[in-house]
Design a protein around this motif. Structure first.
Motif, PDB file in Angstrom:
ATOM      1  N   VAL A  54       0.873  -1.167   0.000  1.00 50.99           N
ATOM      2  CA  VAL A  54       0.000   0.000   0.000  1.00 50.99           C
ATOM      3  C   VAL A  54       0.914   1.221   0.000  1.00 50.99           C
ATOM      4  O   VAL A  54       1.789   1.348   0.858  1.00 50.99           O
ATOM      5  CB  VAL A  54      -0.934   0.011   1.227  1.00 50.99           C
ATOM      6  CG1 VAL A  54      -1.828   1.243   1.199  1.00 50.99           C
ATOM      7  CG2 VAL A  54      -1.770  -1.260   1.277  1.00 50.99           C
ATOM      8  N   VAL A  55       0.731   2.081  -0.981  1.00 47.03           N
ATOM      9  CA  VAL A  55       1.569   3.277  -1.125  1.00 47.03           C
ATOM     10  C   VAL A  55       0.874   4.411  -0.377  1.00 47.03           C
ATOM     11  O   VAL A  55      -0.119   4.956  -0.839  1.00 47.03           O
ATOM     12  CB  VAL A  55       1.793   3.619  -2.616  1.00 47.03           C
ATOM     13  CG1 VAL A  55       2.710   4.827  -2.752  1.00 47.03           C
ATOM     14  CG2 VAL A  55       2.367   2.413  -3.356  1.00 47.03           C
ATOM     15  N   ARG A  56       1.396   4.720   0.799  1.00 46.96           N
ATOM     16  CA  ARG A  56       0.781   5.731   1.668  1.00 46.96           C
ATOM     17  C   ARG A  56       1.085   7.154   1.206  1.00 46.96           C
ATOM     18  O   ARG A  56       0.284   8.061   1.435  1.00 46.96           O
ATOM     19  CB  ARG A  56       1.234   5.540   3.106  1.00 46.96           C
ATOM     20  CG  ARG A  56       0.828   4.219   3.721  1.00 46.96           C
ATOM     21  CD  ARG A  56      -0.649   4.179   3.955  1.00 46.96           C
ATOM     22  NE  ARG A  56      -1.047   2.900   4.555  1.00 46.96           N
ATOM     23  CZ  ARG A  56      -2.255   2.393   4.408  1.00 46.96           C
ATOM     24  NH1 ARG A  56      -3.176   3.024   3.704  1.00 46.96           N
ATOM     25  NH2 ARG A  56      -2.548   1.242   4.960  1.00 46.96           N
ATOM     26  N   GLU A  57       2.236   7.358   0.586  1.00 43.90           N
ATOM     27  CA  GLU A  57       2.586   8.676   0.044  1.00 43.90           C
ATOM     28  C   GLU A  57       3.314   8.480  -1.266  1.00 43.90           C
ATOM     29  O   GLU A  57       4.141   7.580  -1.386  1.00 43.90           O
ATOM     30  CB  GLU A  57       3.479   9.457   1.017  1.00 43.90           C
ATOM     31  CG  GLU A  57       2.774   9.869   2.289  1.00 43.90           C
ATOM     32  CD  GLU A  57       3.684  10.622   3.247  1.00 43.90           C
ATOM     33  OE1 GLU A  57       4.710  11.198   2.812  1.00 43.90           O
ATOM     34  OE2 GLU A  57       3.374  10.615   4.449  1.00 43.90           O
ATOM     35  N   GLY A  58       2.988   9.316  -2.250  1.00 42.44           N
ATOM     36  CA  GLY A  58       3.659   9.279  -3.542  1.00 42.44           C
ATOM     37  C   GLY A  58       2.995   8.388  -4.579  1.00 42.44           C
ATOM     38  O   GLY A  58       3.545   8.176  -5.656  1.00 42.44           O
ATOM     39  N   PHE A  59       1.807   7.900  -4.300  1.00 40.51           N
ATOM     40  CA  PHE A  59       1.106   6.970  -5.197  1.00 40.51           C
ATOM     41  C   PHE A  59       0.994   7.508  -6.621  1.00 40.51           C
ATOM     42  O   PHE A  59       1.241   6.786  -7.587  1.00 40.51           O
ATOM     43  CB  PHE A  59      -0.288   6.649  -4.633  1.00 40.51           C
ATOM     44  CG  PHE A  59      -1.065   5.662  -5.445  1.00 40.51           C
ATOM     45  CD1 PHE A  59      -0.892   4.296  -5.262  1.00 40.51           C
ATOM     46  CD2 PHE A  59      -1.980   6.076  -6.401  1.00 40.51           C
ATOM     47  CE1 PHE A  59      -1.614   3.372  -6.005  1.00 40.51           C
ATOM     48  CE2 PHE A  59      -2.702   5.171  -7.158  1.00 40.51           C
ATOM     49  CZ  PHE A  59      -2.517   3.810  -6.948  1.00 40.51           C
ATOM     50  N   ALA A  81      -7.376   1.496  -1.739  1.00 42.26           N
ATOM     51  CA  ALA A  81      -7.391   2.338  -2.948  1.00 42.26           C
ATOM     52  C   ALA A  81      -5.980   2.622  -3.468  1.00 42.26           C
ATOM     53  O   ALA A  81      -5.784   2.773  -4.670  1.00 42.26           O
ATOM     54  CB  ALA A  81      -8.111   3.650  -2.658  1.00 42.26           C
ATOM     55  N   ASP A  82      -4.988   2.676  -2.580  1.00 43.11           N
ATOM     56  CA  ASP A  82      -3.612   2.973  -2.981  1.00 43.11           C
ATOM     57  C   ASP A  82      -2.729   1.725  -3.004  1.00 43.11           C
ATOM     58  O   ASP A  82      -1.511   1.808  -2.802  1.00 43.11           O
ATOM     59  CB  ASP A  82      -3.013   4.034  -2.061  1.00 43.11           C
ATOM     60  CG  ASP A  82      -3.696   5.390  -2.245  1.00 43.11           C
ATOM     61  OD1 ASP A  82      -4.236   5.640  -3.343  1.00 43.11           O
ATOM     62  OD2 ASP A  82      -3.695   6.192  -1.301  1.00 43.11           O
ATOM     63  N   SER A  83      -3.328   0.574  -3.258  1.00 44.52           N
ATOM     64  CA  SER A  83      -2.580  -0.680  -3.362  1.00 44.52           C
ATOM     65  C   SER A  83      -1.918  -0.805  -4.725  1.00 44.52           C
ATOM     66  O   SER A  83      -2.468  -0.356  -5.737  1.00 44.52           O
ATOM     67  CB  SER A  83      -3.515  -1.878  -3.168  1.00 44.52           C
ATOM     68  OG  SER A  83      -3.911  -2.010  -1.825  1.00 44.52           O
ATOM     69  N   ARG A  84      -0.741  -1.416  -4.733  1.00 43.52           N
ATOM     70  CA  ARG A  84      -0.038  -1.747  -5.972  1.00 43.52           C
ATOM     71  C   ARG A  84       0.681  -3.077  -5.789  1.00 43.52           C
ATOM     72  O   ARG A  84       0.977  -3.484  -4.661  1.00 43.52           O
ATOM     73  CB  ARG A  84       1.028  -0.695  -6.313  1.00 43.52           C
ATOM     74  CG  ARG A  84       0.533   0.662  -6.754  1.00 43.52           C
ATOM     75  CD  ARG A  84      -0.204   0.668  -8.083  1.00 43.52           C
ATOM     76  NE  ARG A  84       0.535   0.135  -9.213  1.00 43.52           N
ATOM     77  CZ  ARG A  84       1.201   0.841 -10.113  1.00 43.52           C
ATOM     78  NH1 ARG A  84       1.236   2.158 -10.014  1.00 43.52           N
ATOM     79  NH2 ARG A  84       1.810   0.256 -11.124  1.00 43.52           N
TER      80      ARG A  84
END
Length: 112
Positions: A54-59, A81-84
């Motif tokens: 999960v990209v918490r910042e910089g997605f 929502a910010d998963s990669r």
């Protein structure tokens, strides 16, 4: 170089970590190159979800997701929502904060 802050994870980074990544590499490659042994059961071929982060910042600085990654993410444990998939998320110039979910769908870990 781009800084990636890894939030604490009981197995992979108990104290958390800050690593440097060359833009153009994947988050997975950067983690592995810096001693954070994130799972990647498909050898980074976008065929599983074990490298989910999960990209918490910089997605928004990451490359755009393709349809295959989107379809696979639907099966990831703890999808947000910010998963990669870290093997598909390419680092750019913006610093990142990532969280490795506590669990994955992989029932049998393999050493890589």
């Amino acid at each position: 170089m781009t800084k990636i802050k890894v939030l604490p994870h009981p197995e992979y980074a108990p104290q958390g970590a800050e690593i440097q990544a060359t833009p153009g590499t994947s988050i997975c490659e950067a983690l592995l190159d810096n001693g954070i042994a994130i799972e990647h059961a498909c050898d980074m071929s976008c065929a599983c979800t074990t490298c989910h982060v999960v990209v918490r910042e910089g997605f928004k600085s990451l490359n755009e997701m393709d349809e295959n990654e989107e379809d696979l993410l639907d099966r990831a444990w703890g999808l947000e929502a910010d998963s990669r998939l870290s093997c598909q998320a390419i680092v750019a110039q913006k610093d990142l904060v990532v969280e490795i979910p506590k669990y994955s769908i992989n029932h049998a870990k393999e050493k890589h």
